[in-house]
Design an enzyme around this catalytic site. Structure first.
Site, mmCIF file in Angstrom:
data_model
loop_
_atom_site.group_PDB
_atom_site.id
_atom_site.type_symbol
_atom_site.label_atom_id
_atom_site.label_comp_id
_atom_site.label_asym_id
_atom_site.label_seq_id
_atom_site.Cartn_x
_atom_site.Cartn_y
_atom_site.Cartn_z
ATOM 1 C CE LYS A 22 -5.072 12.224 66.294
ATOM 2 N NZ LYS A 22 -4.404 11.758 65.061
ATOM 3 C CG ASN A 23 -7.532 12.035 62.943
ATOM 4 O OD1 ASN A 23 -6.453 12.469 63.367
ATOM 5 N ND2 ASN A 23 -7.886 10.770 63.069
ATOM 6 C CB CYS A 115 3.716 4.554 62.546
ATOM 7 S SG CYS A 115 2.061 4.248 61.987
ATOM 8 N NE ARG A 120 -0.892 5.171 59.225
ATOM 9 C CZ ARG A 120 -1.323 6.117 60.042
ATOM 10 N NH1 ARG A 120 -0.711 6.324 61.171
ATOM 11 N NH2 ARG A 120 -2.358 6.855 59.715
ATOM 12 N N PRO A 121 1.608 3.152 53.629
ATOM 13 C CG PRO A 121 0.737 1.844 51.894
ATOM 14 C CD PRO A 121 0.810 1.939 53.394
ATOM 15 C CG ASP A 306 -8.531 6.127 64.442
ATOM 16 O OD1 ASP A 306 -7.613 5.354 64.135
ATOM 17 O OD2 ASP A 306 -8.724 7.222 63.868
ATOM 18 C CB ILE A 328 -8.449 0.003 58.655
ATOM 19 C CG1 ILE A 328 -9.974 0.039 58.703
ATOM 20 C CG2 ILE A 328 -7.874 1.203 57.913
ATOM 21 C CD1 ILE A 328 -10.668 0.297 57.410
ATOM 22 N NE ARG A 398 0.730 11.320 67.527
ATOM 23 C CZ ARG A 398 0.204 10.307 66.831
ATOM 24 N NH1 ARG A 398 0.482 9.079 67.153
ATOM 25 N NH2 ARG A 398 -0.580 10.542 65.810
HETATM 26 N N1 EPU Z 1 -3.359 3.081 52.358
HETATM 27 C C1 EPU Z 1 -2.686 2.651 51.239
HETATM 28 N N2 EPU Z 1 -2.107 3.581 50.420
HETATM 29 C C2 EPU Z 1 -2.200 4.914 50.681
HETATM 30 C C3 EPU Z 1 -2.892 5.353 51.813
HETATM 31 C C4 EPU Z 1 -3.468 4.410 52.649
HETATM 32 O O1 EPU Z 1 -2.595 1.458 50.976
HETATM 33 O O2 EPU Z 1 -1.678 5.716 49.886
HETATM 34 C C5 EPU Z 1 -3.990 2.098 53.240
HETATM 35 C C6 EPU Z 1 -3.502 2.170 54.682
HETATM 36 O O3 EPU Z 1 -2.305 1.450 54.873
HETATM 37 C C7 EPU Z 1 -4.687 1.610 55.444
HETATM 38 C C8 EPU Z 1 -5.884 2.130 54.642
HETATM 39 O O4 EPU Z 1 -5.362 2.434 53.346
HETATM 40 O O5 EPU Z 1 -4.678 0.197 55.364
HETATM 41 C C9 EPU Z 1 -6.552 3.349 55.228
HETATM 42 O O6 EPU Z 1 -5.587 4.334 55.577
HETATM 43 P P1 EPU Z 1 -5.883 5.889 55.472
HETATM 44 O O7 EPU Z 1 -5.086 6.470 54.382
HETATM 45 O O8 EPU Z 1 -7.361 6.124 55.450
HETATM 46 O O9 EPU Z 1 -5.278 6.401 56.862
HETATM 47 P P2 EPU Z 1 -4.722 7.869 57.098
HETATM 48 O O10 EPU Z 1 -5.492 8.806 56.269
HETATM 49 O O11 EPU Z 1 -3.255 7.857 56.993
HETATM 50 C C10 EPU Z 1 -6.383 8.542 58.983
HETATM 51 C C11 EPU Z 1 -6.318 8.917 60.425
HETATM 52 C C12 EPU Z 1 -5.977 7.685 61.244
HETATM 53 C C13 EPU Z 1 -7.050 6.633 61.017
HETATM 54 C C14 EPU Z 1 -7.154 6.320 59.502
HETATM 55 C C15 EPU Z 1 -8.273 5.352 59.160
HETATM 56 C C16 EPU Z 1 -5.581 11.225 60.376
HETATM 57 C C17 EPU Z 1 -4.541 12.218 60.697
HETATM 58 N N3 EPU Z 1 -5.293 9.953 60.620
HETATM 59 O O12 EPU Z 1 -5.091 8.062 58.620
HETATM 60 O O13 EPU Z 1 -6.035 8.112 62.596
HETATM 61 O O14 EPU Z 1 -6.726 5.453 61.716
HETATM 62 O O15 EPU Z 1 -7.380 7.552 58.784
HETATM 63 O O16 EPU Z 1 -9.492 5.850 59.581
HETATM 64 O O17 EPU Z 1 -6.661 11.582 59.925
HETATM 65 C C18 EPU Z 1 -5.494 8.111 64.895
HETATM 66 O O18 EPU Z 1 -6.110 9.191 65.008
HETATM 67 O O19 EPU Z 1 -5.118 7.444 65.894
HETATM 68 C C19 EPU Z 1 -5.190 7.595 63.563
HETATM 69 C C20 EPU Z 1 -4.242 6.693 63.340
#
Ligand code: EPU
Length: 419
Positions: A22-23, A115, A120-121, A306, A328, A398
């Site tokens: 998915k990701n 969420c 999730r910023p 995850d 995380i 999802r």
């Molecule tokens: N973060 C920030 N600022 C940002 C972006 C992220 O502070 O601009 C923080 C987040 O709040 C978190 C950390 O950085 O504490 C890591 O977040 P990341 O950005 O890596 O998460 P994401 O890219 O939004 C993806 C996956 C998530 C998975 C995370 C961590 C997808 C679509 N989603 O999210 O998957 O948990 O990486 O590995 O790729 C899931 O599949 O159930 C899921 C939530």
């Protein structure tokens, strides 16, 4: 609305095949916006999240065809505005920002909200776009990014909780069409980021270093169409391995990538399970009395956030005291209260769950709160005595393709019923 009903206590055995990731699929589908030529993506999992992404692409003007896992996207002419109605259902919609900025030099996308797993910023995504020369504004709940020209830059994407997966994807997708060289320091190393970089390179991008902390991207004037097969879903793989561990006589997860789940298989091995990785499959077998563990989530190649909820379900009935720390998303513990309703003994101490293994769980009606928490409840239901009913199954849809069907293939007594 459907719910999932499980009669627990059935031993699992046999082989199931994992679906495409998915990701990986979500940003790769978004990346097809970067070219006016058609792209063909194989092994796209049939999930509500991939449907939402395709709806967004259609809204933006792309022509989309989908037939049994193969998706063709032709984004000959596209618009650069994705309103709230179109993007609100999925936080990962934010990954159209990078490709739209790259191709159209402007994008307006509704800002994702928080969420249940936390705040999730997207500040790091925006920091990256600004470094490439884009102006960023938040107006009426939308993010507007625009730049007459994108210029390569050195960008550090480290955040308080480590690197960002979708942030790395987004900045990489904008930078492939920037003028000059971009260096992303503290890039995410997740296999899904590597898969996206591989696809972008097939489209004519010049990206080096995918899978390391530093990405070097030589901008090119345009990209062309390409074909690509999505990698196996490592979280689905891990979830089935835990299912096998929790109540298996021995199960095999096929069409998987053993290297991508090493932290999960290592954790299961520490618990005492016997793991047998082959070239593209992994088997898990019981091996005496399982032992408690201490582990913490971390960016890849660490133990994935995850998989934290599913591991909690396993440790709920593992004798002794286990500890899991969520590094995380420190608030990602919605499953704990529900597992306690099934008889689990676990306490939260800040971002650490302290789990005292009980002899048995008891089936109960429980409510899914997010994707991985729901998977944990299903796993607990497989182990529990009696009937467990997991409501709000749309969370599972999802991210897991035919979860109930695959578990039935392994011998679980599980069915989907109307609420
Ligand atoms: N973060 C920030 N600022 C940002 C972006 C992220 O502070 O601009 C923080 C987040 O709040 C978190 C950390 O950085 O504490 C890591 O977040 P990341 O950005 O890596 O998460 P994401 O890219 O939004 C993806 C996956 C998530 C998975 C995370 C961590 C997808 C679509 N989603 O999210 O998957 O948990 O990486 O590995 O790729 C899931 O599949 O159930 C899921 C939530």
């Amino acid at each position: 609305m459907d719910k999932i009903r499980i009669q627990g206590g059935r031993p699992l055995s046999g082989t199931i095949k994992v679906s495409g990731s998915k990701n990986s699929a979500l940003p790769i589908l978004a990346a097809t916006l970067l070219t006016h030529e058609p792209c063909t993506i194989h092994r796209v999992p049939d999930l509500s999240d991939t449907h939402y992404m395709l709806q967004i692409l259609v809204h933006l003007g792309a022509q989309v065809e989908r037939a049994s896992g193969v998706v063709t996207v032709a984004a000959e002419k596209i618009a650069s505005v994705a309103p709230y109605d179109v993007v609100r259902r999925m936080r990962a919609s934010v990954c159209v920002l990078g490709p739209l900025l790259g191709r159209c030099k402007e994008a307006t996308v509704s800002l994702p909200g928080g969420c249940v797993i936390g705040d999730r910023p997207i500040d790091l995504h925006l920091r990256g776009f600004e470094a490439l020369g884009a102006a960023v504004r938040v107006e009426g709940g939308n993010i507007k990014v625009f730049a007459p020209k994108l210029r390569g830059a050195i960008i550090n994407l480290a955040g308080k909780f480590g690197p960002t997966v979708l942030g790395t994807d987004n900045v990489m997708m904008a930078a492939v069409l920037a003028e000059g060289t971009t260096v992303i320091e503290n890039a995410a190393q997740e296999p899904e980021v590597v898969d996206l970089a591989t696809f972008l390179n097939k489209m004519g991008a010049k990206i080096e270093g995918a899978g390391t902390r530093r990405l070097i991207i030589e901008g090119v004037p345009e990209l062309h169409g390409a074909a690509h097969e999505i990698i196996p879903d490592r979280i689905e793989t891990g979830t089935f391995l835990v299912a096998g561990a929790i109540c298996g006589k021995g199960i095999t997860v096929a069409r998987a990538e053993p290297e991508h789940v090493q932290s999960v298989t290592a954790a299961l091995a520490t618990c005492g399970f016997r793991i047998n990785p082959e070239r593209d499959s992994i088997s898990v077998y019981p091996n005496g009395v399982p032992k408690p563990v201490e582990l913490g989530t971390a960016p890849y190649p660490g133990f994935p956030t995850d998989m934290q909820a599913q591991m909690c379900a396993l440790l709920a009935t593992t004798e002794g005291t286990s500890m899991i720390t969520e590094n995380i998303f420190p608030q990602r513990y919605m499953h704990v209260a529900e597992l306690k309703r099934m008889g689990a003994r676990m306490q939260l101490d800040g971002a650490t769950a302290v789990i005292d293994g009980v002899d048995r769980l008891l089936g109960a009606p429980v409510m899914a709160s997010d994707l991985r928490a729901s998977a944990a409840l299903v796993l607990a239901g497989l182990k529990a005595d009696g009937v467990t009913e997991v409501s709000r199954v749309y969370h599972i849809d999802r991210g897991y393709e035919n979860l109930d069907e695959k578990l039935r293939e392994l011998g679980a007594q599980i069915e989907r019923v109307k609420e």
